[in-house]
Write a protein that holds these residues in place. Structure first.
Motif, PDB file in Angstrom:
ATOM      1  N   LEU A  60      99.850  25.576  51.795  1.00  0.00           N
ATOM      2  CA  LEU A  60      98.677  26.041  51.043  1.00  0.00           C
ATOM      3  C   LEU A  60      97.505  25.076  51.234  1.00  0.00           C
ATOM      4  O   LEU A  60      96.350  25.511  51.362  1.00  0.00           O
ATOM      5  CB  LEU A  60      99.023  26.171  49.559  1.00  0.00           C
ATOM      6  N   ALA A  61      97.816  23.783  51.287  1.00  0.00           N
ATOM      7  CA  ALA A  61      96.766  22.789  51.528  1.00  0.00           C
ATOM      8  C   ALA A  61      96.195  22.946  52.940  1.00  0.00           C
ATOM      9  O   ALA A  61      94.984  22.805  53.153  1.00  0.00           O
ATOM     10  CB  ALA A  61      97.324  21.380  51.326  1.00  0.00           C
ATOM     11  N   GLU A  62      97.048  23.261  53.919  1.00  0.00           N
ATOM     12  CA  GLU A  62      96.575  23.492  55.293  1.00  0.00           C
ATOM     13  C   GLU A  62      95.656  24.711  55.342  1.00  0.00           C
ATOM     14  O   GLU A  62      94.633  24.704  56.039  1.00  0.00           O
ATOM     15  CB  GLU A  62      97.783  23.703  56.216  1.00  0.00           C
ATOM     16  N   ILE A  63      96.034  25.762  54.611  1.00  0.00           N
ATOM     17  CA  ILE A  63      95.202  26.966  54.572  1.00  0.00           C
ATOM     18  C   ILE A  63      93.844  26.633  53.968  1.00  0.00           C
ATOM     19  O   ILE A  63      92.802  27.093  54.452  1.00  0.00           O
ATOM     20  CB  ILE A  63      95.910  28.069  53.754  1.00  0.00           C
ATOM     21  N   VAL A  72      95.836  17.166  48.632  1.00  0.00           N
ATOM     22  CA  VAL A  72      95.636  18.507  48.076  1.00  0.00           C
ATOM     23  C   VAL A  72      96.983  19.176  47.822  1.00  0.00           C
ATOM     24  O   VAL A  72      97.175  19.863  46.809  1.00  0.00           O
ATOM     25  CB  VAL A  72      94.768  19.363  49.017  1.00  0.00           C
ATOM     26  N   GLY A  73      97.948  18.978  48.729  1.00  0.00           N
ATOM     27  CA  GLY A  73      99.271  19.548  48.525  1.00  0.00           C
ATOM     28  C   GLY A  73      99.919  19.019  47.255  1.00  0.00           C
ATOM     29  O   GLY A  73     100.545  19.783  46.498  1.00  0.00           O
ATOM     30  N   GLU A  74      99.790  17.728  47.033  1.00  0.00           N
ATOM     31  CA  GLU A  74     100.352  17.116  45.806  1.00  0.00           C
ATOM     32  C   GLU A  74      99.652  17.665  44.567  1.00  0.00           C
ATOM     33  O   GLU A  74     100.295  17.905  43.527  1.00  0.00           O
ATOM     34  CB  GLU A  74     100.206  15.596  45.873  1.00  0.00           C
ATOM     35  N   LEU A  75      98.342  17.871  44.671  1.00  0.00           N
ATOM     36  CA  LEU A  75      97.585  18.415  43.544  1.00  0.00           C
ATOM     37  C   LEU A  75      98.048  19.835  43.205  1.00  0.00           C
ATOM     38  O   LEU A  75      98.252  20.173  42.031  1.00  0.00           O
ATOM     39  CB  LEU A  75      96.090  18.414  43.878  1.00  0.00           C
ATOM     40  N   ILE A  76      98.228  20.652  44.212  1.00  0.00           N
ATOM     41  CA  ILE A  76      98.683  22.033  43.993  1.00  0.00           C
ATOM     42  C   ILE A  76     100.079  22.030  43.371  1.00  0.00           C
ATOM     43  O   ILE A  76     100.369  22.807  42.448  1.00  0.00           O
ATOM     44  CB  ILE A  76      98.682  22.821  45.322  1.00  0.00           C
ATOM     45  N   ALA A  77     100.968  21.144  43.859  1.00  0.00           N
ATOM     46  CA  ALA A  77     102.327  21.064  43.312  1.00  0.00           C
ATOM     47  C   ALA A  77     102.303  20.648  41.850  1.00  0.00           C
ATOM     48  O   ALA A  77     103.096  21.147  41.026  1.00  0.00           O
ATOM     49  CB  ALA A  77     103.151  20.078  44.136  1.00  0.00           C
ATOM     50  N   ARG A  78     101.374  19.768  41.503  1.00  0.00           N
ATOM     51  CA  ARG A  78     101.296  19.255  40.130  1.00  0.00           C
ATOM     52  C   ARG A  78     100.675  20.258  39.166  1.00  0.00           C
ATOM     53  O   ARG A  78     101.096  20.373  38.004  1.00  0.00           O
ATOM     54  CB  ARG A  78     100.483  17.949  40.139  1.00  0.00           C
ATOM     55  N   GLU A  79      99.698  21.023  39.630  1.00  0.00           N
ATOM     56  CA  GLU A  79      98.920  21.865  38.720  1.00  0.00           C
ATOM     57  C   GLU A  79      99.372  23.340  38.694  1.00  0.00           C
ATOM     58  O   GLU A  79      98.821  24.123  37.935  1.00  0.00           O
ATOM     59  CB  GLU A  79      97.440  21.814  39.117  1.00  0.00           C
ATOM     60  N   THR A  80     100.327  23.715  39.544  1.00  0.00           N
ATOM     61  CA  THR A  80     100.793  25.108  39.547  1.00  0.00           C
ATOM     62  C   THR A  80     102.316  25.148  39.486  1.00  0.00           C
ATOM     63  O   THR A  80     102.990  24.193  39.872  1.00  0.00           O
ATOM     64  CB  THR A  80     100.344  25.856  40.824  1.00  0.00           C
ATOM     65  N   THR A  81     102.830  26.266  39.022  1.00  0.00           N
ATOM     66  CA  THR A  81     104.280  26.440  38.996  1.00  0.00           C
ATOM     67  C   THR A  81     104.736  27.150  40.270  1.00  0.00           C
ATOM     68  O   THR A  81     103.944  27.821  40.944  1.00  0.00           O
ATOM     69  CB  THR A  81     104.711  27.278  37.787  1.00  0.00           C
ATOM     70  N   GLU A  82     106.027  27.018  40.582  1.00  0.00           N
ATOM     71  CA  GLU A  82     106.572  27.700  41.758  1.00  0.00           C
ATOM     72  C   GLU A  82     106.421  29.209  41.632  1.00  0.00           C
ATOM     73  O   GLU A  82     106.112  29.902  42.609  1.00  0.00           O
ATOM     74  CB  GLU A  82     108.048  27.335  41.927  1.00  0.00           C
ATOM     75  N   GLU A  83     106.608  29.713  40.428  1.00  0.00           N
ATOM     76  CA  GLU A  83     106.463  31.158  40.192  1.00  0.00           C
ATOM     77  C   GLU A  83     105.033  31.613  40.463  1.00  0.00           C
ATOM     78  O   GLU A  83     104.814  32.667  41.078  1.00  0.00           O
ATOM     79  CB  GLU A  83     106.864  31.494  38.757  1.00  0.00           C
ATOM     80  N   GLU A 139      90.784  20.249  41.287  1.00  0.00           N
ATOM     81  CA  GLU A 139      91.665  20.162  40.113  1.00  0.00           C
ATOM     82  C   GLU A 139      91.163  21.085  39.002  1.00  0.00           C
ATOM     83  O   GLU A 139      91.949  21.800  38.369  1.00  0.00           O
ATOM     84  CB  GLU A 139      91.722  18.715  39.612  1.00  0.00           C
ATOM     85  N   ALA A 140      89.851  21.103  38.776  1.00  0.00           N
ATOM     86  CA  ALA A 140      89.275  22.001  37.764  1.00  0.00           C
ATOM     87  C   ALA A 140      89.528  23.458  38.140  1.00  0.00           C
ATOM     88  O   ALA A 140      89.815  24.306  37.283  1.00  0.00           O
ATOM     89  CB  ALA A 140      87.777  21.738  37.622  1.00  0.00           C
ATOM     90  N   GLY A 141      89.421  23.757  39.439  1.00  0.00           N
ATOM     91  CA  GLY A 141      89.672  25.123  39.900  1.00  0.00           C
ATOM     92  C   GLY A 141      91.098  25.569  39.654  1.00  0.00           C
ATOM     93  O   GLY A 141      91.345  26.724  39.270  1.00  0.00           O
ATOM     94  N   LEU A 142      92.063  24.675  39.866  1.00  0.00           N
ATOM     95  CA  LEU A 142      93.464  24.999  39.612  1.00  0.00           C
ATOM     96  C   LEU A 142      93.748  25.193  38.132  1.00  0.00           C
ATOM     97  O   LEU A 142      94.505  26.090  37.744  1.00  0.00           O
ATOM     98  CB  LEU A 142      94.365  23.893  40.185  1.00  0.00           C
TER      99      LEU A 142
END
Length: 485
Positions: free
Chosen positions: A386-389, A417-428, A472-475
């Motif tokens: 997702l971070a690559e995209i 960015v990948g770490e940020l997405i993992a932290r701020e979103t759930t797998e679902e 981060e605010a966007g997530l």
């Protein structure tokens, strides 16, 4: 250069009462009569030479009989590539006896211009032999006009040009072949350059696809196969046309199914499999009518729109009702309309949808798996993908994109960015949105940039730089929006 199987440059005579004798004598009525009496004589072999009537008629340039034999409708099909005892086809017989009109008729019907006799000679070798004997270059010119390979070698390793002795008497023939050889050399070089450019364009397109290694490998196989087929045809090789298979794309929303379909459309057009690169995207509402008699015409209109390209049926499982007892649903009718044209070669169909519901579509029609031969699974994207995209979208935005003209802060690396997405979103949440999460995230991030900027800011770089804080605010905004749904 001895050329067996001829007598004074002509096929040996046959008895007049045989179909071969009638073909030699130019007796069209007699040939017609013989075939009415016995249609199996169409490919009859004469004694000793083992020639068919077509060999004889072509060798004597009896074009009326050649055309009649080529058009003859009987229980047996005319053997266009039949070989006599020397391995010569009717085209060999025509060109070595200066039967230009017969040679043209045979070539128009698809005779193999590179067929090899037992000594490895192609028709062009024999046409050159006749030109040397009789000073008549017409059959050579006919074959060259059909792009006969000037580089073809016989069993002695000689090209047609190698068989021409030096001297002023043969200068005209030498120049004719030499000029065509140079033209073919340039054409092959140009073809190689064009194929290289086409492959480079294709690689550039699939480089925009994140993940999906198996699918990209399959696309590469198709691309290379189709380009090599094009090269084979340019070399005069008679090969079967390749037809792109119908496919099923299985996976969750946002995994790139539509994007891959568009790239595939461009690829199939680029290599000549499809006449256009259009991809017509449809869903149930585009195909299914509300009343009896509405679905068929509605579906056929969409099929017609997609003709020559790809029909991309998104959420295809919605065409099949969950309950088999639902006899008021017209989705099955739409699916049957699509299935009815899939063997025509005029369209490529891609069915897309979630894996489990798509099983209903596969089970609903006995011919589905026969027609749909490629199944591709689009996995959910990892946080790194997702971070690559996100980086791809920021580095290569289209002019119509809301992100056009903006850039990422250097600290927003793929890893961070990948770490940020993992932290701020759930797998679902990631599974539900996949690539769609990135689109929404970037729009939200741009809005956050506008919120935190001061109107007195006059630094151009700051005005267009999206930071980690904005992402981060966007997530967080995505999480709040999803909680309300």
């Amino acid at each position: 250069m001895p050329v067996p199987g001829s007598q004074n440059g002509r096929p040996r005579p046959a008895k007049a009462e045989t179909i071969h004798g009638l073909a030699r004598a130019g007796d069209l009525d007699g040939v017609r009569r013989k075939l009415r009496e016995n249609p199996a004589l169409i490919n009859d072999r004469n004694p000793v030479m083992s020639q068919t009537p077509l060999h004889v008629a072509a060798g004597y340039n009896n074009t009326g009989i050649v055309k009649f034999l080529l058009d003859f409708q009987g229980t047996d099909t005319i053997e266009l590539e039949a070989k006599n005892m020397y391995g010569e086809t009717p085209l060999h017989m025509a060109v070595k006896n200066s039967s230009c009109e017969s040679a043209k008729l045979l070539l128009e019907r698809g005779a193999d211009i590179e067929a090899k006799a037992n000594n490895g000679m192609a028709p062009l070798h024999l046409a050159v032999w006749h030109a040397l004997q009789g000073g008549d270059c017409r059959t050579v010119s006919v074959l060259l006009s059909y792009n006969a390979d000037c580089y073809a070698k016989d069993d002695e390793g000689k090209t047609p040009l190698n068989h021409i002795p030096g001297g002023a008497a043969n200068e005209k023939l030498q120049k004719l072949l030499s000029s065509y050889m140079e033209e073919q050399r340039k054409r092959k070089a140009l073809m190689s350059c064009r194929e290289g450019r086409a492959m480079a364009e294709f690689e550039e397109a699939i480089s925009q696809i994140v993940g999906l290694k198996e699918l990209k490998m399959q696309l590469r196989r198709w691309a290379r196969g189709m380009l090599f087929d094009e090269k084979r045809r340019a070399m005069g090789l008679g090969i079967a046309s390749r037809r792109a298979p119908h496919m099923a794309f299985l996976g969750n929303p946002g995994t790139g199914k539509t994007m891959v379909a568009r790239i595939l459309g461009k690829l199939l057009h680029m290599v000549g499999v499809l006449p256009t690169d259009k991809v017509i995207e449809v869903q149930r509402t585009d195909l299914v009518g509300e009343f009896v008699g509405h679905t068929g015409p509605k579906t056929r209109r969409k099929i017609q729109d997609a003709e020559g390209g790809i029909l991309f049926v998104d959420e295809a499982y919605r065409l099949i009702p969950m309950q088999k007892s639902d006899d008021k649903d017209y989705g099955v009718e739409a699916l049957e309309e699509i299935m009815s044209v899939m063997d025509s070669g005029k369209i490529v169909v891609i069915f897309a949808g979630y894996c489990e519901p798509m099983k209903r579509v596969i089970a609903s029609n006995d011919g589905f798996c026969r027609r749909v031969t490629k199944f591709f699974y689009f996995d959910d994207f990892s946080t790194t993908e997702l971070a690559e995209i996100l980086h791809l979208k920021m580095n290569n935005p289209s002019e119509s994109s809301l992100l056009y003209g903006f850039k990422l802060d250097p600290r927003c690396s793929i890893e961070v960015v990948g770490e940020l997405i993992a932290r701020e979103t759930t797998e679902e949440r990631r599974k539900q949105m996949n690539g769609g999460l990135v689109d929404t995230l970037l729009i939200n991030a741009r809005e956050n940039l506008d919120l935190r900027l001061d109107f007195n800011c006059d630094d151009a770089n700051t005005m267009i730089t999206i930071t980690l804080e904005d992402l981060e605010a966007g997530l967080k905004q995505i999480s709040r929006q999803r909680q309300l749904q």
